[in-house]
Design an enzyme around this catalytic site. Structure first.
Site, short mmCIF file in Angstrom:
data_model
loop_
_atom_site.label_atom_id
_atom_site.label_comp_id
_atom_site.label_asym_id
_atom_site.label_seq_id
_atom_site.Cartn_x
_atom_site.Cartn_y
_atom_site.Cartn_z
N CYS A 8 0.85 -1.20 0.00
CA CYS A 8 0.00 0.00 0.00
C CYS A 8 0.88 1.25 0.00
O CYS A 8 0.58 2.24 -0.68
CB CYS A 8 -0.92 0.02 1.22
N HIS A 101 -0.65 -9.99 -4.89
CA HIS A 101 0.21 -9.57 -6.00
C HIS A 101 0.44 -10.74 -6.93
O HIS A 101 0.50 -11.88 -6.50
CB HIS A 101 1.55 -9.03 -5.48
P1 AMP Z 1 5.55 -13.21 -1.89
O1 AMP Z 1 6.68 -13.91 -1.19
O2 AMP Z 1 4.85 -14.02 -2.93
O3 AMP Z 1 4.62 -12.57 -0.89
O4 AMP Z 1 6.24 -12.04 -2.72
C1 AMP Z 1 6.63 -10.85 -2.15
C2 AMP Z 1 7.70 -10.26 -3.03
O5 AMP Z 1 7.83 -8.90 -2.70
C3 AMP Z 1 9.08 -10.89 -2.84
O6 AMP Z 1 9.52 -11.45 -4.08
C4 AMP Z 1 9.95 -9.72 -2.38
O7 AMP Z 1 11.24 -9.76 -2.93
C5 AMP Z 1 9.16 -8.53 -2.89
N1 AMP Z 1 9.34 -7.28 -2.15
C6 AMP Z 1 9.28 -7.09 -0.81
N2 AMP Z 1 9.46 -5.80 -0.52
C7 AMP Z 1 9.62 -5.14 -1.70
C8 AMP Z 1 9.86 -3.79 -2.06
N3 AMP Z 1 9.96 -2.81 -1.14
N4 AMP Z 1 9.99 -3.48 -3.37
C9 AMP Z 1 9.91 -4.45 -4.31
N5 AMP Z 1 9.67 -5.75 -4.03
C10 AMP Z 1 9.54 -6.10 -2.75
#
Ligand code: AMP
Length: 115
Positions: A8, A101
């Site tokens: 968010c 996502h």
């Molecule tokens: P999931 O593990 O499916 O919930 O995916 C979450 C993803 O968000 C992971 O691949 C993380 O590397 C990515 N992630 C977490 N924080 C950030 C951020 N600030 N900017 C970009 N990607 C992020």
């Protein structure tokens, strides 16, 4: 909107991200820890905790997220080689950010089944 949700905050512009597409409904940005040469996350601006919360009220938005995934795959030249669109739901799937996502992963050969 969830005040403490990191995605968010990205959608509100409070945390920097490499945004590749955004409009009034969705934001797409590069994953901070890429698992493939192309790794983009597509999120709805609306806070939905995971795809387990898809219902009649938001199904059209989910369809739109997948439309944007197809658009981004074209933008990133992934269509000919192939790519993966995936969403993790809950602990066993390894969901680490509780804001729905879709990952768009490409640029290398993928294994199946996923680990
Ligand atoms: P999931 O593990 O499916 O919930 O995916 C979450 C993803 O968000 C992971 O691949 C993380 O590397 C990515 N992630 C977490 N924080 C950030 C951020 N600030 N900017 C970009 N990607 C992020």
């Amino acid at each position: 909107m969830a005040d403490n949700c990191i995605f968010c905050k990205i959608a509100r512009g409070e945390i920097p991200a490499t945004i590749v597409y955004q409009d009034e409904r969705v934001v797409a940005f590069r994953d901070i820890n890429p698992g493939a040469p192309v790794h983009i996350l597509i999120i709805p601006r609306e806070h939905i905790a995971s795809a387990a919360e898809i219902d009649a009220s938001n199904a059209a938005l989910v369809g739109y997220l997948l439309q944007i995934a197809a658009q981004i795959a074209k933008q990133e030249n992934l269509v000919d080689s192939g790519y993966r669109v995936v969403t993790n739901i809950g602990a066993d799937a390894g969901q680490s950010v509780p804001h729905m996502h879709f990952h768009v992963l490409g640029g290398r050969q993928m294994a199946w089944p996923p680990g």
